[in-house]
Write an enzyme that holds these catalytic residues in place. Structure first.
Site, PDB file in Angstrom:
ATOM      1  CE  LYS A 190      37.179  22.196  45.186  1.00 45.37           C
ATOM      2  NZ  LYS A 190      38.514  21.905  44.583  1.00 45.37           N
ATOM      3  CD  GLU A 265      39.270  38.917  47.288  1.00 42.31           C
ATOM      4  OE1 GLU A 265      40.077  39.517  46.550  1.00 42.31           O
ATOM      5  OE2 GLU A 265      38.541  39.490  48.111  1.00 42.31           O
ATOM      6  CB  CYS A 299      46.260  36.594  42.788  1.00 43.83           C
ATOM      7  SG  CYS A 299      46.517  37.236  44.454  1.00 43.83           S
ATOM      8  CD  GLU A 399      46.049  35.162  36.882  1.00 47.13           C
ATOM      9  OE1 GLU A 399      45.033  34.487  36.675  1.00 47.13           O
ATOM     10  OE2 GLU A 399      46.329  35.659  37.980  1.00 47.13           O
TER      11      GLU A 399
END
Ligand code: NAD
Length: 497
Positions: A190, A265, A299, A399
């Site tokens: 997905k 992750e 990331c 973040e």
């Protein structure tokens, strides 16, 4: 460039006609025929229309993956899977310019960047080709009676649910596809709603390379619909998820339906630490690109930059000059270094963080605004640098996933370590110094899954990459990643023979 752009205009993915899900080797429309638009973030224009997957589509794809898992694919030998991966390598190589262009149009990264990943992705495929025999079990010594033979068997885990983000789908998908094809699992992928095109195209190429239908299936759509249904589906054996920590928590909850094993992750807020003895000619561009590459949508972005106070002012001056020289624009232009943010939503989020930083008293040293003029229809933000940031400020804790750097001064190595570790995340991090003992103190002291010394963002598929704490668990690549796609079974055999 001209030829490639021209050929893309005719690309079947870039047309009014909606693209379907790829299930059991065929493109098929969603069960309720709902579609959604894919927008080029550099122009704000719709470039494709994709099927909006729901729980029924996920169910069809999972069923297809189960049938394929129980079919002839199950009996492919490690050498057959290895040969397949070599064929896939050659096809991806042949089509790489096309894939890079699709990715640039889909999520905005400059073509120079998407094309530069050719070597990395091909190496990743080769790495997994070397892993197909790393799926064997072992015969173990035991302390039982003499006639007892003991084995640890390993077998493919079954149907994998792969959920990936938009910031580099060409890379993210291969960390999953590599493991699936090396071990003999099957998968329902997905992709993110903001960047699905390269995933669909790669799935087509896999069929061309001879992969049996149903081994790799792709369902496009939104996370709260297709993604949630996949994470919850009772016939999915494992989930390999890459995305934000907040979504990772939802995936954990959904996975409890049948106690799926997870690879997670997740997000990061990685520290980048520059000591006064560092080679500043390397550290300045290194630290700048650690956060500005892909417009900060990485990331492991080094978004918290700790600079030893002795060199703080000089470093700020130099990194601001470097940031101002970066060319931001439409990634199809050859000299562009930074593209747009992926969506209007991401643009608003990043501008919100910039405003919060100003409100909290951080000093804006550079950037800080959306770019206008010819870029006004896209989602462009100038490379932004805040200095005099405190570790407790929102921009230093959360973040951002945009081109926003927080610079924080420190006085000694112990303080740098304390500040670096004062985060819930543990993904990447770096130290710039000429001292081995300082470097090793940081290597041992920083709580992260990956640490770089005098470099940033280097990843080798043979070595691997992963996080710890709120950045998730599991290592992508490296010699043990295939374990995440394998079940093990202890076998005790008494008195045969
Ligand atoms: P996201 O968490 O919003 O979405 C990731 C994927 O999850 C998408 O496919 C999305 O559709 C899906 N999703 C959303 N809600 C879901 C739900 N309830 N159930 C199941 N799936 C759902 O992340 P994003 O904005 O696409 O990507 C950025 C994030 O990804 C950042 O936090 C970044 O750090 C992280 N990331 C991590 C790594 C890594 O290796 N650690 C690599 C790339 C990106």
């Amino acid at each position: 460039m001209q030829t490639n752009t021209q050929s893309l205009i005719d690309h079947p993915f870039l047309s009014e006609a909606p693209k379907g899900h790829l299930i059991s080797g065929r493109m098929m429309p969603g069960q309720d025929n709902q579609v959604f638009d894919t927008v080029n973030p550099a122009t704000g224009k719709t470039i494709a229309r994709l099927a909006r997957g729901n729980a029924e589509d996920i169910n069809s794809a999972v069923n297809a993956a189960r049938v394929a898992f129980e079919g002839p694919w199950r009996n492919w030998t490690p050498y057959q899977r290895q040969a397949l991966l070599y064929r896939v390598h050659d096809l991806i190589d042949k089509h790489f310019d096309e894939l890079a262009l699709l990715e640039t149009l889909d999520m905005g990264a400059p073509l120079s960047r998407t094309k530069a990943f050719r070597g990395f992705i091909l190496q990743t495929i080769l790495h997994y080709a070397t892993q197909t025999s790393n799926t064997a079990g072992e015969t173990l010594p035991n302390s039982l009676s003499g006639s007892m033979t003991t084995l640890n068997l390993r077998s493919p885990a079954g149907v994998i649910g792969g959920i990936i983000p938009w910031n580099g789908p060409l890379i993210s998908q291969w960390w999953i596809l590599g493991g699936v094809l090396a071990t003999g699992c099957t998968v329902v992928l997905k992709p993110a709603e903001d960047a699905s095109l390269s995933v669909l195209r790669v799935a087509e190429l896999l069929l061309e390379a001879g992969l049996p239908e149903g081994v790799v299936n792709v369902v496009t759509g939104y996370g709260h619909e297709a993604g949630e249904a996949l994470a919850r589906h009772p016939d999915v054996d494992r989930i390999a998820f890459t995305g934000s920590t907040a979504t990772g928590r939802k995936v954990i909850e959904a996975s409890t339906s049948n106690i799926k094993r997870l690879q997670l992750e997740l997000g990061g807020k990685s520290p980048d630490i520059v000591f006064a003895d560092a080679d500043l000619d390397a550290a300045v561009p290194g630290a700048a690109m650690a956060v500005f590459s892909n417009s900060g949508q990485v990331c492991y972005a080094g978004s918290r930059l700790f600079v030893e106070r002795k060199i703080h002012d000089e470093f700020v001056e130099r990194i601001v000059a470097f940031g101002r020289n970066l060319k931001v624009g439409n990634g199809l232009e050859s000299d562009v270094q930074l593209g747009p943010l992926v969506s209007q939503k991401q643009l608003s989020r990043v501008l919100g963080y910039i405003e919060a930083a100003r409100d909290e008293g951080a000093v804006l040293s550079s950037g800080g605004e959306q770019l206008g003029g010819v870029l006004a229809n896209g989602y462009f933000v100038a490379p932004t640098i805040f200095s005099s940031v405190h570790n407790e400020m929102k921009i230093a804790r959360e973040e951002i996933f945009g081109p926003v750097l927080s610079i924080i001064p420190f006085d000694d190595a112990d303080q740098a370590l304390r500040l670096a570790n004062a985060t819930e995340y543990g993904l990447g991090g770096a130290v710039w110094t000429r001292s081995l003992s300082t470097a090793m103190k940081m290597v041992h002291g920083i709580r992260s899954g990956t640490l770089w010394v005098n470099c940033y963002g280097v990843i080798d598929p043979a070595v691997g990459f992963g996080g710890t704490r709120a950045s998730g668990y599991g290592v992508k690549g490296g010699p043990h990643h295939v374990d995440a796609f394998l079940d093990r079974k202890s076998v005790y055999i008494n008195g045969l023979g």
